[in-house]
Design an enzyme around this catalytic site. Structure first.
Site, PDB file in Angstrom:
ATOM      1  N   SER A 124       0.843  -1.200   0.000  1.00 58.13           N
ATOM      2  CA  SER A 124       0.000   0.000   0.000  1.00 58.13           C
ATOM      3  C   SER A 124       0.872   1.242   0.000  1.00 58.13           C
ATOM      4  CB  SER A 124      -0.846  -0.025   1.275  1.00 58.13           C
ATOM      5  OG  SER A 124      -1.409   1.236   1.524  1.00 58.13           O
ATOM      6  N   TYR A 149      -2.019  -1.717  10.807  1.00 57.19           N
ATOM      7  CA  TYR A 149      -2.285  -2.214   9.457  1.00 57.19           C
ATOM      8  C   TYR A 149      -1.130  -1.806   8.522  1.00 57.19           C
ATOM      9  CZ  TYR A 149      -3.764  -1.621   4.635  1.00 57.19           C
ATOM     10  OH  TYR A 149      -3.776  -1.607   3.270  1.00 57.19           O
ATOM     11  N   LYS A 153       2.046  -3.985   6.372  1.00 60.73           N
ATOM     12  CA  LYS A 153       2.425  -3.885   4.955  1.00 60.73           C
ATOM     13  C   LYS A 153       3.936  -3.654   4.824  1.00 60.73           C
ATOM     14  CE  LYS A 153      -1.529  -4.715   3.300  1.00 60.73           C
ATOM     15  NZ  LYS A 153      -1.743  -6.029   2.704  1.00 60.73           N
TER      16      LYS A 153
END
Ligand code: UD1
Length: 338
Positions: A124, A149, A153
């Site tokens: 991302s 989160y 990544k």
């Protein structure tokens, strides 16, 4: 020979499975249905006219991964299976690390054992944080993301780089900007669970009358109209980039390869621009109010997608308006299913 797609019934996963099938890849899906439903599998078949193999299990179960790999000759993997709600990740960081990273390590342990290469990872643009310069290219320094989160990544990328180097593997890290839209057939799209956090699902539900009004988080940013700017990329365009990235890995002669690409349109759009584009594409009003900024939001992020264009022969082709039209068509389809 097949491609393993984890999270293949999810939002980006399902669109990518269709693109793979349309490019004559055989596909094996693993999805635990934690954020999808079985009708998505049927709809993948309707759209593509082909039937992928499907295993409903959680990738934390390593013995089931072993069984799957015994049953299929897997030539590459696209890994979508992950939790993705930023706010939730702050409340349940361990669930995020466990679900997003244990599963990744499980897969890689098995691939290492069996000499399977060609791994595509859903990353991302959150790995860049608030970048010092726009547009963001692949050489832009990474910043530690605020959310757990986002950290999964960034850590996932590091795990894959180590894996590639230590075990002579080919990996491709795809950093998505803001994926939006639904399949043109309106048979695939993002399934809403609870109150959407992301802008476009919230706009869509507001237009549909499910939400009273959209809250625009801040209009005092240093941007043209004061609202924050993002790079909204159509999900089918994004899905196509996965096929190109996979083909590139499979065609390379090098045993060790670490690719990374920013996948966006190269164009920034403000929150108000998105709202107005949705209104004009679908001829419907979206009531909104301006609120305070949302904690953790950055001001502006848009991609420099030149590397993907040069090396993958890929670029985003769909306009914001077309993407927002497809979202509305999908919303109408969901209403017919109730
Ligand atoms: C968010 C995540 C990012 C993740 C991405 C997945 C944060 C800080 N970042 O990105 O890590 O990869 O989702 O798609 O959460 N907005 C409103 N009203 C709303 C919803 C959003 O004004 O009801 C605004 C936001 O303030 C932001 C823009 O719309 O300026 C886009 O928001 P969103 O769709 O949540 O994406 P990001 O915040 O860019």
């Amino acid at each position: 020979m097949a491609i393993l797609v984890t999270g293949g019934l999810g939002y980006i996963g399902s669109h990518t499975v269709v693109e793979l099938l349309q490019n004559d890849f055989e596909v094996v899906i693993v999805d635990d249905l934690s954020n999808s439903e079985r009708f998505i599998l049927e709809n993948i078949e309707k759209v593509s006219g082909k039937k992928p193999t499907f295993y409903p299990f959680d990738l934390k179960r390593r013995e089931l991964i072993k069984q799957l790999l015994d049953a299929h000759y897997i030539e590459g993997c696209i890994n979508f299976a992950a939790f993705k709600a930023v706010g939730e990740s702050q409340e349940k960081p361990l669930d995020y690390y466990e679900n997003n990273l244990f599963t990744l390590v499980n897969l890689l342990q098995e691939f290492k054992e069996r000499n399977i290469s060609n791994f595509i990872f859903s990353s991302s643009c959150t790995v860049y944080g608030q970048a010092d310069q726009q547009p963001i290219d692949e050489n832009t320094p990474l910043k530690l993301p605020e959310s757990s989160y986002g950290k999964t990544k960034q850590m996932g990328e590091e795990i894959l780089k180590d894996f590639a180097i230590a075990h002579a593997k080919r990996v491709s890290l795809l950093r998505y900007f803001n994926p939006i839209g639904a399949h043109p057939t309106a048979l695939l799209g993002e399934l809403p669970i609870g109150i959407p956090n992301n802008l476009v699902p919230f706009v869509t539900q507001t237009a549909a009358g499910i939400r009273e009004k959209l809250n625009i988080w801040g209009n005092d940013y240093p941007t043209e109209d004061g609202t924050a700017v993002r790079d909204y990329i159509y999900v089918v365009d994004l899905a196509k980039a996965h096929v190109k990235a996979l083909q590139k890995l499979m065609n390379t002669k090098e045993e060790t390869k670490i690719d990374m690409y920013n996948l966006g349109t190269g164009k920034g759009s403000s929150v108000l621009e998105v709202v107005h584009a949705f209104e004009s594409a679908n001829q419907i009003k979206v009531p909104y109010q301006i609120c305070d900024r949302r904690a953790g939001d950055i001001t502006i992020a848009y991609a420099n997608p030149e590397k993907a264009e040069k090396e993958l022969g890929w670029k985003a082709e769909t306009t914001l308006q077309e993407a927002l039209k497809s979202t509305w068509k999908w919303q109408k389809y969901l209403e017919t299913r109730k």
